[in-house]
Design an enzyme around this catalytic site. Structure first.
Site, mmCIF file in Angstrom:
data_model
loop_
_atom_site.group_PDB
_atom_site.id
_atom_site.type_symbol
_atom_site.label_atom_id
_atom_site.label_comp_id
_atom_site.label_asym_id
_atom_site.label_seq_id
_atom_site.Cartn_x
_atom_site.Cartn_y
_atom_site.Cartn_z
ATOM 1 N N LYS A 1 0.517 -1.249 0.365
ATOM 2 C CA LYS A 1 -0.011 -0.310 0.095
ATOM 3 C C LYS A 1 0.837 1.332 -0.266
ATOM 4 O O LYS A 1 2.504 1.114 0.066
ATOM 5 C CB LYS A 1 -0.932 0.183 0.723
ATOM 6 C CG LYS A 1 -1.764 -1.033 0.724
ATOM 7 C CD LYS A 1 -2.946 -0.697 0.303
ATOM 8 C CE LYS A 1 -3.954 -2.082 0.192
ATOM 9 N NZ LYS A 1 -3.710 -3.399 -0.010
HETATM 10 C C1 LIG Z 1 -10.209 -2.746 -1.974
HETATM 11 C C2 LIG Z 1 -9.602 -3.583 -0.210
HETATM 12 N N1 LIG Z 1 -10.009 -3.528 0.129
HETATM 13 C C3 LIG Z 1 -9.741 -3.978 1.941
HETATM 14 C C4 LIG Z 1 -8.344 -4.809 1.766
HETATM 15 C C5 LIG Z 1 -8.387 -5.253 2.816
HETATM 16 O O1 LIG Z 1 -7.159 -4.798 3.479
HETATM 17 P P1 LIG Z 1 -5.493 -5.477 4.417
HETATM 18 O O2 LIG Z 1 -5.397 -6.292 4.280
HETATM 19 O O3 LIG Z 1 -5.152 -4.549 5.513
HETATM 20 O O4 LIG Z 1 -6.786 -6.456 5.590
HETATM 21 C C6 LIG Z 1 -7.744 -4.578 0.928
HETATM 22 C C7 LIG Z 1 -6.368 -5.049 0.568
HETATM 23 O O5 LIG Z 1 -5.490 -5.292 0.430
HETATM 24 C C8 LIG Z 1 -8.283 -4.269 -0.623
HETATM 25 O O6 LIG Z 1 -7.347 -3.670 -1.754
#
Ligand SMILES: Cc1ncc(COP(=O)(O)O)c(C=O)c1O
Length: 394
Positions: free
Chosen positions: A195
């Site tokens: 990210k």
């Molecule tokens: C659009 C979207 N929502 C939610 C997430 C979830 O984030 P995390 O991986 O930090 O739980 C991601 C993740 O990678 C994502 O691309």
């Protein structure tokens, strides 16, 4: 080309310097590794920079989405609207709450939740939605004003999936800041390793104070506030538990990394923007590809650079393009395999691939090219050369 299959360019990589390493080592040396003063400081600075009323640091973006829905009061049988063109966890958290996900197709231009389709979906519902979860896909902000205008009369909360959107702005306001409408709001950021800023794994919920405080209550086993201090010198062993909460707290090791990354966020975003501009310029005259949004798209966080392969002009399909780039040592990805094409959701809701035509068509054509600050100018040139060659334009 400086890259090849023997020396490939990864699709994504974090930017970690000595400063990050030192910040984490300092936490290790301090002896306080879990939630503590760094986490408190990370929440404070993150929230302050956005102008958010409240911020809660968590173990993942998924945890932020889950707790945001809880904070908004979503429960069993409630309707929660989102799009099929997202990561599975956006919808999993709705399932965790035994609520009902209602998927609404995306806008063909932005690939974000379409306000027109949203309005039609709300009209068809047998009850008002409890929450609407728009996704700032790739870091391109959604039409928040349009969505809030539709949400407000229904009483639905708007919980933004801002996993891709740290650094994005809407009408000059950072994503995660209050919109000024009467809608209850939360924004969920991810600090997963790919990210815009990373804590390895991690997330942050910003939003209305009461929503975030309710989320906080659920974030550490439902233990009373500041229970994380219980093993510290000024802590107490005594706590109470008011809800059967989750183990979603962020550690100080993660927060220390996040604080350094936050300080670099502007510089990192600038580099992403520059790469997007280089791609835009290189692909502007290629009818084979349609960038989903140009670098001039206001307020874009450039987490991903998405292009659609146009079957009318390109001699290669999306899959063939990916295969050609892989042979040339260029990492790619696809964002996302639509929710309604995933086995669990097909089984549970009887979805078929054509159910969301804009999403389904985009899925056949879409590819994400590498865009991250660690890429050198030569890397960017290699991607451009490999793409141009693969579609037969050079
Ligand atoms: C659009 C979207 N929502 C939610 C997430 C979830 O984030 P995390 O991986 O930090 O739980 C991601 C993740 O990678 C994502 O691309």
């Amino acid at each position: 080309m400086t890259r090849s299959s023997d020396n490939p360019l990864r699709f994504a990589a974090p930017w970690i310097d000595e400063e990050e390493v030192e910040a984490v080592v300092e936490v290790l040396r301090s002896g306080w590794l879990t939630t503590g003063p760094r986490t408190v400081e990370f929440e404070r600075r993150f929230g302050e920079e956005l102008g958010a009323p409240a911020a809660l640091a968590l173990s993942s973006g998924t945890a932020a989405l889950h707790l945001a829905l809880i904070g908004a009061g979503v429960g069993a049988d409630d309707v929660v609207i989102t799009t099929p063109l997202t990561f599975c966890s956006t919808v999993h958290v709705i399932e965790h709450l035994r609520a009902r996900p209602v998927l609404v197709d995306v806008d063909p231009d932005s690939l974000n939740l379409s306000p027109a389709a949203l309005a039609a979906a709300i009209d068809r519902l047998d009850r008002p939605p409890a929450a609407i979860v728009p996704v700032h896909l790739a870091g391109r902000p959604v039409d928040l004003a349009g969505i809030h205008a539709l949400a407000e009369p229904t009483g639905a909360a708007v919980i933004e999936d801002a996993a891709h959107a740290h650094g994005a702005t809407v009408d000059g306001r950072p994503v995660g800041a209050p919109s000024g409408s009467g809608v209850r709001q939360g924004a969920c950021f991810s600090f997963y390793v790919t990210k815009n800023i990373t804590t390895g794994e991690g997330g942050m919920l910003t939003g209305d104070e009461d929503l975030v405080e309710e989320a906080r209550r659920w974030s550490l086993h439902g233990m009373s506030r500041d229970a994380w201090k219980r093993y510290g010198a000024d802590g107490s062993w005594r706590y109470d538990v008011t809800v059967p909460g989750f183990k979603y707290n962020m550690s100080d090791m993660q927060a220390a990394l996040g604080l350094v990354q936050l300080g670099r966020a502007g510089q990192l975003l600038e580099r992403r923007r520059r790469i997007a501009e280089a791609y835009d310029a290189a692909f502007a005259d290629l009818p084979h590809l349609r960038p989903v949004s140009r670098a001039d798209a206001a307020g874009h966080a450039w987490h991903l650079y998405l292009v659609l392969v146009d079957p009318e002009h390109s001699p290669v399909s999306r899959d063939e393009l990916i295969a050609a780039l892989t042979r040339d040592g260029i990492g790619t990805s696809v964002h996302f395999i639509p929710i309604h094409e995933l086995e669990y959701y097909r089984r549970r809701y009887g979805f078929v691939p054509g159910d969301f035509p804009v999403t389904a068509t985009a899925f056949e054509r879409i590819v994400s090219l590498p865009i991250y600050p660690r890429m050198s100018d030569d890397d960017v040139a290699d991607v451009i050369e490999a793409v141009t060659r693969a579609v037969g334009a050079s």
